[in-house]
Design an enzyme around this catalytic site. Structure first.
Site, PDB file in Angstrom:
ATOM      1  N   HIS A 253      44.294  30.733  39.929  1.00  0.00           N
ATOM      2  CA  HIS A 253      44.875  29.935  39.034  1.00  0.00           C
ATOM      3  C   HIS A 253      45.520  28.750  39.694  1.00  0.00           C
ATOM      4  O   HIS A 253      45.652  27.447  39.033  1.00  0.00           O
ATOM      5  CB  HIS A 253      46.268  30.889  38.345  1.00  0.00           C
ATOM      6  CG  HIS A 253      45.712  31.858  37.706  1.00  0.00           C
ATOM      7  ND1 HIS A 253      45.662  33.401  38.266  1.00  0.00           N
ATOM      8  CD2 HIS A 253      44.962  32.139  36.609  1.00  0.00           C
ATOM      9  CE1 HIS A 253      45.090  34.006  37.171  1.00  0.00           C
ATOM     10  NE2 HIS A 253      44.702  33.212  36.136  1.00  0.00           N
TER      11      HIS A 253
ATOM     12  N   ARG B  79      42.170  41.321  37.667  1.00  0.00           N
ATOM     13  CA  ARG B  79      41.958  42.635  37.505  1.00  0.00           C
ATOM     14  C   ARG B  79      41.426  43.298  38.767  1.00  0.00           C
ATOM     15  O   ARG B  79      41.236  44.432  38.944  1.00  0.00           O
ATOM     16  CB  ARG B  79      40.614  42.791  36.451  1.00  0.00           C
ATOM     17  CG  ARG B  79      41.009  42.511  35.198  1.00  0.00           C
ATOM     18  CD  ARG B  79      40.092  42.954  34.080  1.00  0.00           C
ATOM     19  NE  ARG B  79      40.549  42.811  32.932  1.00  0.00           N
ATOM     20  CZ  ARG B  79      40.201  42.113  31.703  1.00  0.00           C
ATOM     21  NH1 ARG B  79      39.668  41.102  32.411  1.00  0.00           N
ATOM     22  NH2 ARG B  79      40.780  42.195  30.458  1.00  0.00           N
TER      23      ARG B  79
END
Ligand code: PAF
Length: 283
Positions: free
Chosen positions: A41, A192
């Site tokens: 990110h 995840r």
């Protein structure tokens, strides 16, 4: 000196902040996220900064892209750490609506996706997914009206779907794909990955290894079906259940008959324990 970003939680607060940017004729780049931010990110945020004067990061775990059996409830939520990361990157605004703000009582509209959303990849295993993604990203685009929006190539089919949607609906946003960031052993960064147990984490880089091997075979002119079967076998021998291991045309996502039909993209999804991983590689 890093400064804390403005945090908007309501539509009027978001509009006020964005009007301030536009009054100064600043260009705006949006980085849509579901939080649980990692270095992948951060690289999207840095890419956004290279394109626009102001950077907005949205953090919203979008319920409509999860099936009832999926991990909406347990999806990692790490708000304090996320804000600390974004502060260190000196971004301007965090858009953090709650579910009622995004989907008020009586909400009854959904964007219907076709084309890349029906390529027979993620859509085959998560039929609800792209409708939910397109609807929330469509809302984020109309709420923020950014000049640019940055999406990770890690979710390659998603990138193709939102690029198509922005163009089809004339949303006036230039969608930019950003390179996948990997751990040192090749595992693609993902929020995840925290679900992986120790042994599963050790096995996980096999996805990248299998794609690299498949890419080599394709570059050498090997048969596409044989290269795909080889990749799938390598991953399943490492203990994964393979949802798909496919070689597709990188722009249309259509199946290809020969490795000469460039540009190609290898796309994989596989499950181990409670975790489902996806990844892809350019050929
Ligand atoms: O890739 C994601 O994190 C999500 O699918 C997105 C684009 C933020 C939409 O909820």
């Amino acid at each position: 000196m890093p400064s804390s970003p403005v945090i908007a939680r309501t539509i009027p607060a978001l509009r006020r902040a964005l009007d301030g940017f536009r009054a100064k004729k600043s260009t705006i780049a949006l980085v849509p996220t579901m939080g649980a931010l990692h270095d992948g990110h951060v690289s999207l945020v840095r890419q956004a900064k290279r394109h626009a004067r102001r950077v907005v990061v949205s953090i919203f775990v979008n319920p409509t892209q999860f099936a009832p059996s999926e991990d909406f409830g347990s999806y990692p939520r790490t708000w304090k750490a996320d804000i600390a990361r974004l502060k260190a990157e000196n971004i301007d605004l965090v858009w953090h609506p709650d579910v009622k703000t995004m989907y008020p009582e009586g909400f009854a509209t959904r964007i219907l996706t076709e084309g890349p959303a029906t390529a027979g990849l993620e859509d085959r295993f998560r039929p609800h997914f792209f409708g939910g993604v397109a609807t929330v990203v469509g809302k984020l685009f109309t709420q923020c009206r950014p000049d640019f929006a940055i999406f990770g190539e890690k979710d390659f089919q998603q990138l193709r779907v939102v690029t198509r949607m922005a163009s089809d609906l004339d949303l006036g946003v230039k969608v930019i794909g950003s390179r996948t960031v990997r751990e040192r052993d090749g595992l693609a960064m993902s929020s995840r990955n925290v679900y992986l147990l120790v042994e599963e984490r050790i096995a996980a880089p096999v996805l990248f290894q299998a794609m690299k091997q498949c890419a080599q075979r394709l570059r050498a002119g090997d048969d596409v079906q044989a290269a795909m079967a080889g990749g799938a076998a390598m991953i399943s021998n490492a203990g994964f259940a393979v949802d798909y291991f496919e070689v597709r045309h990188a722009e249309t996502l259509a199946p290809v008959a020969s490795s000469a039909e460039r540009p190609l993209r290898i796309l994989v999804a596989a499950r181990i324990g409670k975790t489902r991983l996806i990844d892809n590689l350019a050929v």
